[in-house]
Design a protein around this motif. Structure first.
Motif, short mmCIF file in Angstrom:
data_model
loop_
_atom_site.label_atom_id
_atom_site.label_comp_id
_atom_site.label_asym_id
_atom_site.label_seq_id
_atom_site.Cartn_x
_atom_site.Cartn_y
_atom_site.Cartn_z
N LYS A 73 0.84 -1.20 0.00
CA LYS A 73 0.00 0.00 0.00
C LYS A 73 0.87 1.25 0.00
O LYS A 73 1.90 1.31 0.67
CB LYS A 73 -0.89 0.01 1.24
N GLU A 74 0.43 2.23 -0.76
CA GLU A 74 1.05 3.56 -0.69
C GLU A 74 -0.05 4.57 -0.40
O GLU A 74 -1.13 4.52 -1.01
CB GLU A 74 1.75 3.91 -2.00
N GLU A 75 0.21 5.44 0.55
CA GLU A 75 -0.73 6.52 0.84
C GLU A 75 -0.19 7.78 0.18
O GLU A 75 0.98 8.15 0.37
CB GLU A 75 -0.90 6.72 2.34
N LEU A 115 5.51 -4.30 -8.08
CA LEU A 115 4.08 -4.48 -8.31
C LEU A 115 3.35 -3.14 -8.20
O LEU A 115 2.53 -2.78 -9.05
CB LEU A 115 3.53 -5.48 -7.28
N LEU A 116 3.65 -2.40 -7.14
CA LEU A 116 2.99 -1.12 -6.92
C LEU A 116 3.43 -0.07 -7.94
O LEU A 116 2.62 0.71 -8.44
CB LEU A 116 3.27 -0.62 -5.50
N SER A 117 4.72 -0.06 -8.25
CA SER A 117 5.26 0.90 -9.21
C SER A 117 4.62 0.72 -10.58
O SER A 117 4.25 1.70 -11.25
CB SER A 117 6.78 0.74 -9.30
N ARG A 118 4.47 -0.53 -11.00
CA ARG A 118 3.84 -0.82 -12.29
C ARG A 118 2.37 -0.37 -12.29
O ARG A 118 1.88 0.20 -13.26
CB ARG A 118 3.93 -2.32 -12.58
N PHE A 119 1.67 -0.63 -11.20
CA PHE A 119 0.26 -0.26 -11.06
C PHE A 119 0.10 1.26 -11.19
O PHE A 119 -0.80 1.75 -11.89
CB PHE A 119 -0.24 -0.75 -9.71
N LYS A 120 0.99 2.02 -10.56
CA LYS A 120 0.90 3.48 -10.59
C LYS A 120 1.13 4.05 -11.99
O LYS A 120 0.69 5.16 -12.29
CB LYS A 120 1.92 4.08 -9.62
N LYS A 121 1.80 3.27 -12.85
CA LYS A 121 2.11 3.76 -14.20
C LYS A 121 0.96 3.52 -15.18
O LYS A 121 1.02 4.01 -16.32
CB LYS A 121 3.38 3.09 -14.71
N HIS A 122 -0.05 2.77 -14.77
CA HIS A 122 -1.19 2.57 -15.67
C HIS A 122 -1.78 3.94 -16.02
O HIS A 122 -1.97 4.78 -15.13
CB HIS A 122 -2.24 1.69 -15.02
N PRO A 123 -2.08 4.21 -17.29
CA PRO A 123 -2.52 5.55 -17.68
C PRO A 123 -3.78 6.04 -16.94
O PRO A 123 -3.91 7.24 -16.69
CB PRO A 123 -2.78 5.42 -19.18
N LEU A 124 -4.68 5.14 -16.57
CA LEU A 124 -5.88 5.57 -15.85
C LEU A 124 -5.58 5.89 -14.39
O LEU A 124 -6.16 6.81 -13.81
CB LEU A 124 -6.97 4.50 -15.95
N ILE A 125 -4.66 5.13 -13.80
CA ILE A 125 -4.27 5.38 -12.41
C ILE A 125 -3.42 6.65 -12.33
O ILE A 125 -3.56 7.46 -11.40
CB ILE A 125 -3.51 4.19 -11.82
N LYS A 126 -2.54 6.85 -13.30
CA LYS A 126 -1.70 8.05 -13.33
C LYS A 126 -2.55 9.32 -13.26
O LYS A 126 -2.19 10.28 -12.59
CB LYS A 126 -0.85 8.07 -14.61
N ARG A 127 -3.67 9.30 -13.94
CA ARG A 127 -4.54 10.48 -13.95
C ARG A 127 -5.17 10.74 -12.58
O ARG A 127 -5.36 11.89 -12.18
CB ARG A 127 -5.65 10.31 -14.99
N LEU A 128 -5.49 9.66 -11.88
CA LEU A 128 -6.15 9.81 -10.58
C LEU A 128 -5.19 10.26 -9.48
O LEU A 128 -5.60 10.89 -8.51
CB LEU A 128 -6.81 8.48 -10.17
N ILE A 129 -3.90 9.92 -9.63
CA ILE A 129 -2.93 10.26 -8.57
C ILE A 129 -1.97 11.37 -9.00
O ILE A 129 -1.01 11.67 -8.28
CB ILE A 129 -2.14 9.01 -8.11
#
Length: 436
Positions: free
Chosen positions: A192-194, A260-274
């Motif tokens: 988890k990352e906050e 795992l988390l780093s790859r998830f954060k790079k997803h284009p839809l997730i990048k927009r949210l964070i």
């Protein structure tokens, strides 16, 4: 450390332990609540949600004073591919009205508050204290009863009954002979990352009003081919982002939690949210997912097992189930105290309460899902791939008749997955996803 004998010693100040300690203290029992962390919740992690109905059984009206983040009005499931997501969800604005439905929370805040309620009721909280083993007394020629705990500094704390609520590792549970060594295939590892964001940005990005929150569950892309899930929770001034899956598969693929988390954060839809968010906390946590077959023995003479140590997880529901096992343990211990009998014969009432519960019925029903995913580890990947390919095809504006387009979509899905397997994948998927 105060008294050397209590009516009850509770090992672990998470939701299960704090619930039991609070209710026992309110029932005028002397209780020692032992926590190895600096404070309750300091080593715990979840996305996460606090459910109103189960928690209110322990503390009625808790939402008026508890350190909660947002009342959840939106729940969504995203089937994610590398540049798309098929979304299923619901927004109910009534859920932002008393008595509410569920809340986002940060465990380091909530657990400390919860344990303090037990302290206010009279429990003795001992932090940074490690229980090394159980202490026994003979009660017959061949029988023995748990009579307390031994700390790592050699000190002994005696009690009529010990409740183990130590978490997923459950070393003490194993030492007590209540279960064998837990396999990596019965554990999941989540990271988890906050991420800090101003409230107004969170509300704009997730279409929320002040105080409202959203939970997004995700399968497919976030887990890099491992059976597991991703998730995003909105807090007051931050976003909780998690991903993870079965520990044996993470080990076999050589994936680190950070990867795992780093790859998830790079997803284009997730990048927009964070976008623009600042990292403020990072944690990893092991969660038991052994299912019904791995539920340990729950009671013995002078001993009960609750929460994660008892494998009490159903889908995304863990913290509330832990609280309820703490409630059932407290009720059973109160009966044993009234009868002045802490034998297994009396404490067996705890097992009956657990086995008759709604969550145990869910855990039993889900026991086949683990085997299915072991035999078909591609299930979630194929479902998300099929759903996203079909969605691209469906929403693409072309020059062919709609009927012809739908026929092509059906054919492509069936080429990827036979009908029988598609239906079975969906069936086990919904079992495993739970309420997203």
């Amino acid at each position: 450390m105060g008294n050397d004998r209590y009516d009850a010693v509770i090992v672990g100040a998470g939701p299960a332990g704090a619930s039991a300690a609070l209710l026992l203290a309110q029932n005028n029992s002397s209780v020692a609540l032992i926590e190895r962390g600096k404070k309750p919740g300091s080593k715990n992690m979840f996305g996460g949600s606090i459910y109103r109905k189960p928690t209110a059984k322990i503390i009625p009206g808790f939402w008026e004073k508890a350190p909660l983040e947002r009342s959840i009005v939106t729940d969504e499931l995203w089937l994610m591919d590398k540049n798309s997501a098929v979304k299923v969800g619901f927004t109910g604005l009534k859920f932002n009205e008393p008595p509410y439905n569920k809340f986002s929370a940060i465990r380091s805040k909530f657990d400390a508050w919860f344990a303090n309620k037990a302290v206010e009721a009279g429990a003795n909280l001992m932090t940074e204290t490690l229980v090394d083993d159980l202490v026994y007394e003979k009660i017959g020629l061949l029988k023995k009863k748990v009579n307390g705990v031994k700390l790592d500094n050699g000190e002994i704390i005696y009690a009529d009954v010990v409740l183990i609520a130590e978490g997923a590792s459950a070393n003490l549970t194993q030492k007590a002979g209540m279960r064998g060594r837990i396999e990596a295939s019965s554990l999941t590892l989540y990271v988890k990352e906050e991420l800090a964001l101003p409230p107004e940005i969170i509300e704009a990005r997730f279409n929320l009003e002040p105080g409202e929150g959203a939970n997004l569950g995700m399968i497919g892309y976030p887990t890099s081919g491992v059976i597991g899930k991703g998730g995003l929770w909105t807090n007051k001034k931050s976003i909780s982002l998690i991903t993870g899956g079965y520990l044996n598969q993470i080990n076999a693929k050589g994936i680190s939690p950070y990867q795992l988390l780093s790859r998830f954060k790079k997803h284009p839809l997730i990048k927009r949210l964070i976008a623009g968010a600042e990292s403020i906390a990072y944690k990893a946590h092991v969660i038991p997912k052994g299912g019904y077959e791995n539920v340990p023995q729950l009671y013995d003479d002078g001993l009960l097992i609750a929460g994660d140590a008892a494998m009490m997880i159903s889908g995304r529901r863990g913290s509330d189930i832990a609280m309820l096992t703490g409630l059932y343990a407290a009720e059973t211990i109160a009966q044993a105290r009234a009868a002045e009998d802490y034998s297994a014969k009396v404490l067996k009432g705890y097992e009956k309460r657990v086995m008759d519960s709604f969550f145990m019925k869910s855990i039993k029903k889900s026991k086949s899902a683990k085997k299915y995913y072991k035999d078909h580890p591609d299930a979630d990947y194929l479902l998300t791939k099929a759903a996203n390919d079909a969605a691209y095809r469906f929403f693409e504006v072309g020059v062919e008749p709609s009927e012809q387009k739908i026929k092509k979509i059906k054919k492509e899905i069936l080429n990827m997955e036979p009908t029988k397997k598609l239906i079975t994948d969906l069936y086990y998927g919904f079992k495993d996803w739970g309420i997203f």
